[in-house]
Write a protein that holds these residues in place. Sequence first.
Motif, PDB file in Angstrom:
ATOM      1  N   SER A 153     113.527   7.189  75.779  1.00 47.44           N
ATOM      2  CA  SER A 153     112.641   7.183  74.612  1.00 47.44           C
ATOM      3  C   SER A 153     111.224   7.460  75.076  1.00 47.44           C
ATOM      4  O   SER A 153     110.781   6.934  76.094  1.00 47.44           O
ATOM      5  CB  SER A 153     112.719   5.834  73.894  1.00 47.44           C
ATOM      6  OG  SER A 153     112.346   4.787  74.772  1.00 47.44           O
ATOM      7  N   CYS A 154     110.519   8.304  74.322  1.00 50.34           N
ATOM      8  CA  CYS A 154     109.188   8.739  74.720  1.00 50.34           C
ATOM      9  C   CYS A 154     108.216   8.591  73.553  1.00 50.34           C
ATOM     10  O   CYS A 154     108.483   9.067  72.454  1.00 50.34           O
ATOM     11  CB  CYS A 154     109.234  10.191  75.164  1.00 50.34           C
ATOM     12  SG  CYS A 154     107.610  10.872  75.564  1.00 50.34           S
ATOM     13  N   LEU A 155     107.109   7.934  73.810  1.00 49.35           N
ATOM     14  CA  LEU A 155     106.026   7.842  72.839  1.00 49.35           C
ATOM     15  C   LEU A 155     104.920   8.781  73.292  1.00 49.35           C
ATOM     16  O   LEU A 155     104.422   8.669  74.415  1.00 49.35           O
ATOM     17  CB  LEU A 155     105.478   6.408  72.760  1.00 49.35           C
ATOM     18  CG  LEU A 155     104.232   6.228  71.893  1.00 49.35           C
ATOM     19  CD1 LEU A 155     104.536   6.532  70.426  1.00 49.35           C
ATOM     20  CD2 LEU A 155     103.681   4.816  72.049  1.00 49.35           C
ATOM     21  N   ALA A 156     104.540   9.715  72.440  1.00 50.51           N
ATOM     22  CA  ALA A 156     103.435  10.639  72.722  1.00 50.51           C
ATOM     23  C   ALA A 156     102.276  10.207  71.823  1.00 50.51           C
ATOM     24  O   ALA A 156     102.338  10.341  70.607  1.00 50.51           O
ATOM     25  CB  ALA A 156     103.857  12.069  72.435  1.00 50.51           C
ATOM     26  N   VAL A 157     101.223   9.661  72.429  1.00 52.74           N
ATOM     27  CA  VAL A 157     100.110   9.039  71.707  1.00 52.74           C
ATOM     28  C   VAL A 157      99.000  10.045  71.435  1.00 52.74           C
ATOM     29  O   VAL A 157      98.608  10.798  72.328  1.00 52.74           O
ATOM     30  CB  VAL A 157      99.539   7.853  72.519  1.00 52.74           C
ATOM     31  CG1 VAL A 157      98.396   7.186  71.776  1.00 52.74           C
ATOM     32  CG2 VAL A 157     100.631   6.854  72.843  1.00 52.74           C
ATOM     33  N   ALA A 158      98.479  10.022  70.201  1.00 59.99           N
ATOM     34  CA  ALA A 158      97.389  10.922  69.795  1.00 59.99           C
ATOM     35  C   ALA A 158      97.758  12.350  70.160  1.00 59.99           C
ATOM     36  O   ALA A 158      97.014  13.073  70.792  1.00 59.99           O
ATOM     37  CB  ALA A 158      96.068  10.497  70.441  1.00 59.99           C
ATOM     38  N   THR A 175     113.336  18.290  77.295  1.00 58.65           N
ATOM     39  CA  THR A 175     114.152  17.588  78.282  1.00 58.65           C
ATOM     40  C   THR A 175     115.114  16.610  77.605  1.00 58.65           C
ATOM     41  O   THR A 175     115.703  15.774  78.244  1.00 58.65           O
ATOM     42  CB  THR A 175     113.273  16.831  79.299  1.00 58.65           C
ATOM     43  OG1 THR A 175     112.400  15.967  78.602  1.00 58.65           O
ATOM     44  CG2 THR A 175     112.492  17.787  80.166  1.00 58.65           C
ATOM     45  N   ARG A 176     115.230  16.731  76.296  1.00 64.16           N
ATOM     46  CA  ARG A 176     116.163  15.953  75.478  1.00 64.16           C
ATOM     47  C   ARG A 176     115.853  14.455  75.447  1.00 64.16           C
ATOM     48  O   ARG A 176     116.756  13.630  75.441  1.00 64.16           O
ATOM     49  CB  ARG A 176     117.596  16.202  75.898  1.00 64.16           C
ATOM     50  CG  ARG A 176     118.017  17.651  75.832  1.00 64.16           C
ATOM     51  CD  ARG A 176     119.503  17.789  75.930  1.00 64.16           C
ATOM     52  NE  ARG A 176     120.032  19.076  76.213  1.00 64.16           N
ATOM     53  CZ  ARG A 176     119.856  20.201  75.528  1.00 64.16           C
ATOM     54  NH1 ARG A 176     119.103  20.213  74.491  1.00 64.16           N
ATOM     55  NH2 ARG A 176     120.434  21.321  75.884  1.00 64.16           N
ATOM     56  N   LEU A 177     114.584  14.137  75.430  1.00 66.79           N
ATOM     57  CA  LEU A 177     114.183  12.752  75.233  1.00 66.79           C
ATOM     58  C   LEU A 177     114.123  12.464  73.742  1.00 66.79           C
ATOM     59  O   LEU A 177     114.009  13.372  72.924  1.00 66.79           O
ATOM     60  CB  LEU A 177     112.806  12.481  75.841  1.00 66.79           C
ATOM     61  CG  LEU A 177     112.620  12.744  77.328  1.00 66.79           C
ATOM     62  CD1 LEU A 177     111.235  12.287  77.761  1.00 66.79           C
ATOM     63  CD2 LEU A 177     113.678  12.070  78.158  1.00 66.79           C
ATOM     64  N   GLU A 178     114.195  11.200  73.393  1.00 64.57           N
ATOM     65  CA  GLU A 178     114.001  10.778  72.007  1.00 64.57           C
ATOM     66  C   GLU A 178     112.497  10.602  71.827  1.00 64.57           C
ATOM     67  O   GLU A 178     111.927   9.617  72.308  1.00 64.57           O
ATOM     68  CB  GLU A 178     114.733   9.457  71.748  1.00 64.57           C
ATOM     69  CG  GLU A 178     116.226   9.527  71.989  1.00 64.57           C
ATOM     70  CD  GLU A 178     116.916  10.452  71.006  1.00 64.57           C
ATOM     71  OE1 GLU A 178     116.514  10.478  69.826  1.00 64.57           O
ATOM     72  OE2 GLU A 178     117.860  11.156  71.419  1.00 64.57           O
ATOM     73  N   VAL A 179     111.839  11.554  71.171  1.00 64.35           N
ATOM     74  CA  VAL A 179     110.384  11.597  71.122  1.00 64.35           C
ATOM     75  C   VAL A 179     109.842  11.111  69.781  1.00 64.35           C
ATOM     76  O   VAL A 179     110.286  11.556  68.727  1.00 64.35           O
ATOM     77  CB  VAL A 179     109.872  13.034  71.365  1.00 64.35           C
ATOM     78  CG1 VAL A 179     108.351  13.087  71.301  1.00 64.35           C
ATOM     79  CG2 VAL A 179     110.369  13.550  72.701  1.00 64.35           C
ATOM     80  N   LEU A 180     108.858  10.215  69.866  1.00 65.54           N
ATOM     81  CA  LEU A 180     108.060   9.833  68.700  1.00 65.54           C
ATOM     82  C   LEU A 180     106.629  10.237  69.017  1.00 65.54           C
ATOM     83  O   LEU A 180     106.021   9.733  69.966  1.00 65.54           O
ATOM     84  CB  LEU A 180     108.120   8.327  68.423  1.00 65.54           C
ATOM     85  CG  LEU A 180     107.178   7.826  67.321  1.00 65.54           C
ATOM     86  CD1 LEU A 180     107.465   8.510  65.982  1.00 65.54           C
ATOM     87  CD2 LEU A 180     107.266   6.319  67.185  1.00 65.54           C
ATOM     88  N   SER A 181     106.098  11.168  68.253  1.00 71.12           N
ATOM     89  CA  SER A 181     104.729  11.637  68.419  1.00 71.12           C
ATOM     90  C   SER A 181     103.886  10.998  67.326  1.00 71.12           C
ATOM     91  O   SER A 181     104.175  11.159  66.140  1.00 71.12           O
ATOM     92  CB  SER A 181     104.691  13.163  68.300  1.00 71.12           C
ATOM     93  OG  SER A 181     103.362  13.633  68.344  1.00 71.12           O
TER      94      SER A 181
END
Length: 111
Positions: free
Chosen positions: A32-37, A50-56
């Motif tokens: 799981s990946c959090l992309a901030v701002a 890269t097939r991560l579960e991304v929340l931007s």
Amino acid sequence: MERTLRGREYHFGTEPNAFLVSQQGMLTPGMSCLAVADGGRSKWCVAGTTRLEVLSVDSSSVALEKARKLARQRGVDAKFEQVDLEQWDWGANRFDVVAAIFYPVRAARHA
């Protein structure tokens, strides 16, 4: 910032952040990946490919709309949320990876 982002197609470009590209070997599918701002910065692009579960997350609706458009163009599956980054509950141990590059952190508030 909204005015700046509205005036250009992609103010910060469309290429993924070079540091994240250099770290791809450490990322595994399903993390799981959090992309901030992140709405106008394309950090999520590396994570998505890269097939991560991304929340931007971003406070700018303009930036997020541009990010959604870029994700569709590149076939990247990511979730996008408009949040007040100063008030949003990031949660504890919620993400395997947190990318907060060029995020202007304000001085800590004192209760």
